[in-house]
Design an enzyme around this catalytic site. Structure first.
Site, PDB file in Angstrom:
ATOM      1  N   HIS B  39       0.880  -1.162   0.000  1.00 46.95           N
ATOM      2  CA  HIS B  39       0.000   0.000   0.000  1.00 46.95           C
ATOM      3  C   HIS B  39       0.914   1.206   0.000  1.00 46.95           C
ATOM      4  CE1 HIS B  39      -2.979   2.944   1.361  1.00 46.95           C
ATOM      5  NE2 HIS B  39      -2.093   3.313   2.263  1.00 46.95           N
ATOM      6  N   CYS B 109      -4.836   2.152  -4.461  1.00 48.88           N
ATOM      7  CA  CYS B 109      -4.008   3.203  -3.885  1.00 48.88           C
ATOM      8  C   CYS B 109      -2.754   3.404  -4.698  1.00 48.88           C
ATOM      9  CB  CYS B 109      -3.651   2.849  -2.451  1.00 48.88           C
ATOM     10  SG  CYS B 109      -2.894   1.219  -2.281  1.00 48.88           S
TER      11      CYS B 109
END
Lengths: 506, 169
Positions: B39, B109
């Site tokens: 992430h 993301c």
């Protein structure tokens, strides 16, 4: 051709461009957040000329345009060549709104009225946000800027754990710590076991078996030692084992009995050798298989030792006439697909307890839920869940979740046919076809379990519908008794029949 | 040339959502080695920006529930001012990066971070991050898990959501 006054500049630009024929027209992509356009411009144009073109195309005023390339803002006085803008490259564009907020927030744009920027995909005359972003408006009261990094600090007991968890990057250490914590806090263990999710997982023998079987190392083991597959295939055995795993007290009892039996065995002449033989044949491969999964982590032994303290001595005597080893699989997969979305990994957790006689697969019930705890998201989730079992059920039984799970489990398309649905990964499916089917089934089972095993909220009748029908077809007309039997045996028809026969149904 | 403003440093924060488990378990589960479930977020102007199920959000650097990042990459410098950047983000958040457009595999993301990185500095983020979804999907298990994972939205708590009427702080 020649118009009077306007000729000169026109000619000039023409010649410029003609001369620029040697400098060529380049196509530059101009990209806004919403849009992108290709603009043809002379290579040696200035930025302001470029902006002119852009303002025409995007229908915005030149001074609203902010051009960015390679992190630099293009100023009017510069040329494209200066910044290295060549054919085919992309320049970013931001169209400023009229606001002049210096604080850098787009706050004031709100005051510029809800200019409907929705229909503005092309043109982007006013891309400034007026409407919402389709997300909850930033009423971020709780996440204050001064938020401590460790949010779990507020969670009470597990905060210590979370600190451990987040501080350590080493998976093994984590596990070890978890086990220690778990062992020092027996309530936690029982909490875990009582967790309906864990329980429902354990009550499904087929699922357990599938999970074990799906593990490649187990498969290897099974090839080498057919007895193991017998063990796994015996539903009675599996069920017993799972009952035991579910109930820690029972487990201890069993272990004690086994120890006693084993020590008796030892005293029989020749018995010791038999024991030893059995150990080397069966147990060792299992041990190493179980251990392999953890990359031969020496710590697992440490962690497991204390946990199975009652069983340790039996290791030397070992041997175990196969019945009732610990069935509960290594891969007690906690595929808790977190609906709350705090973690993406569907991780299968494996226990790292040292395998021992009565626990050949090395299951430490304390570590059953182990791997799940390792991410902070999961930690908080588990904390909440164990505090409030209802929460989990609610979560799973949220209508959306349910329907999704059910449709997933029923949808055969989900399980990719051996050829694989995605055209791209062609190479892998064939060799993995075997595992693939197993995995598919596994997945299906798990999904069914999730879908129907918040069938803890469904009545047993619904759950056992199919079995009930079968039983009545066989002639067991007493539906009540059938249902009872099915509940007691967890849906196992054969066992249910035995029960029914044993109790003399009317 | 005269500098418009001082330049601003741009960093990429990389988090492993699996906390090391992917590195351990991926060979078993997927058949290939994945070092992490990545992430990412962009840190600039003293704030961390990322995209999740709730849209584009911001928080103090390292201020999400994930804690401090596993890796920090310097992406470069940018002349873009915060004002322009917020305009840009708002536009993005209205269109391609609204919360409901989040897709774990294709539009996540890291997609966002990649785009913003290019906007700010012209550089992309390391490819091992953007390659992750396709790596996973190229395994049979990944394919099987796909429908479930598609429904998961990563939204690390501890953030403010950026919206037009928000005074992000």
């Amino acid at each position: 051709m020649a118009e009077n006054s306007g000729t000169d500049p026109a000619v000039e630009t023409n010649t410029e461009e003609n001369a620029a024929a040697s400098a060529t027209i380049i196509k530059v992509t101009v990209k806004t957040p919403k849009d992108k356009e290709e603009i043809a411009i002379a290579e040696d144009s200035s930025v302001s000329q470029f902006k002119e073109e852009i303002s025409k195309r995007f229908k915005a005023k030149q001074d609203q345009l902010v051009l960015i390339f390679a992190g630099k803002i293009l100023k009017d006085g510069d040329t494209l060549g200066q910044h290295g803008i060549k054919d085919g490259l992309t320049v970013h564009l931001v169209i400023k709104t009229a606001q002049k907020s210096s604080s850098g927030s787009s706050q004031t744009s709100a005051s510029s009225g809800p200019g409907p920027s929705q229909g503005n995909t092309a043109g982007t005359a006013n891309p400034s946000p007026a409407g919402n972003l389709g997300t909850p408006q930033g009423s971020g009261p709780s996440p204050t800027p001064t938020q401590p990094p460790n949010i779990l600090a507020g969670f009470g007991d597990l905060s210590g754990l979370s600190n451990l968890g987040m501080g350590s990057a080493n998976f093994m250490e984590l596990q070890q710590q978890m086990q220690r914590q778990l062992m020092s806090n027996p309530e936690m263990l029982s909490q875990i076991m009582e967790n309906p999710l864990v329980q429902s997982m354990m009550s499904n023998p087929d699922l357990m078996r599938q999970m074990i079987v799906a593990n490649p190392q187990m498969q290897q083991l099974m090839e080498r030692n057919p007895e193991i597959s017998h063990m796994l295939n015996n539903p009675e055995l599996m069920r017993q084992t799972m009952e035991l795993a579910r109930n820690p007290a029972m487990m201890q009892e069993m272990m004690r009995n086994q120890d006693r039996a084993l020590s008796n065995l030892e005293s029989i002449p020749g018995g010791y050798n038999a024991l030893r033989r059995m150990y080397t044949d069966i147990q060792e491969p299992m041990f190493s298989a179980a251990r392999e999964q953890f990359g031969n982590n020496p710590f697992s032994a440490l962690g497991g030792n204390t946990d199975n303290s009652g069983v340790q001595p039996s290791r030397t005597e070992n041997r175990e006439p196969l019945p009732n080893p610990w069935g509960p699989p290594d891969a007690s997969a906690a595929t808790t697909t977190t609906a709350s979305g705090t973690a993406t990994t569907t991780s299968s957790t494996t226990s790292s307890t040292t395998p021992s006689v009565s626990n050949p697969l090395g299951i430490s019930s304390s570590s059953l839920g182990n791997g799940m705890f390792n991410s902070p998201g999961m930690q908080s989730l588990m904390q909440q869940i164990s505090e409030n079992p209802q929460l989990m059920q609610n979560m799973l039984s949220a209508p959306y979740m349910r329907t999704m799970m059910q449709s997933l489990s029923q949808n055969p398309d989900i399980n990719p046919p051996p050829s694989g649905p995605a055209p791209a990964p062609a190479p892998t499916p064939t060799p993995a076809a075997g595992t693939n089917t197993a995995q598919q089934q596994l997945m299906q089972q798990m999904l069914q379990m999730f879908a129907g095993g918040n069938a803890l909220t469904q009545t047993p009748e619904v759950r056992f519908q199919q079995q009930l029908e079968q039983l009545s077809a066989m002639g067991f007309i007493n539906r009540e008794a059938n249902l009872q039997a099915l509940i007691a045996t967890g849906g196992d028809i054969n066992a249910a029949i035995e029960r029914l026969l044993g109790s003399q149904p009317s | 040339m005269e500098q418009h403003d001082s330049t601003f440093g741009v960093q990429l924060f990389i988090y492993d959502l699996s906390r090391g488990m992917a590195r351990q378990l991926s060979p078993i589960m997927l058949g290939k080695q994945l070092d992490g479930i990545w992430h990412t977020s962009i840190v600039v102007y003293g704030e961390e920006f990322f995209y999740g199920g709730a849209g584009i959000s911001s928080c103090p650097p390292g201020g999400t529930m994930l804690g401090p990042p596993d890796t920090v990459v310097q992406l470069g410098n940018t002349e873009v001012t915060e004002e322009i950047f917020m305009d840009y983000l708002s536009s993005l958040g209205e269109t391609t990066y609204s919360g409901d457009k989040y897709r774990l595999f294709e539009h996540n993301c890291n997609t966002f971070t990649n785009e913003v990185a290019q906007f700010l500095t012209g550089n992309k983020i390391p490819s091992y991050i953007t390659d992750l979804p396709s790596e996973v999907l190229s395994t049979p298990f990944g394919q099987v898990l796909r429908p479930i994972l598609d429904s998961i939205h990563i939204a690390p708590p501890g953030r403010n959501v950026i919206s037009s009427q928000n005074n992000h702080s």
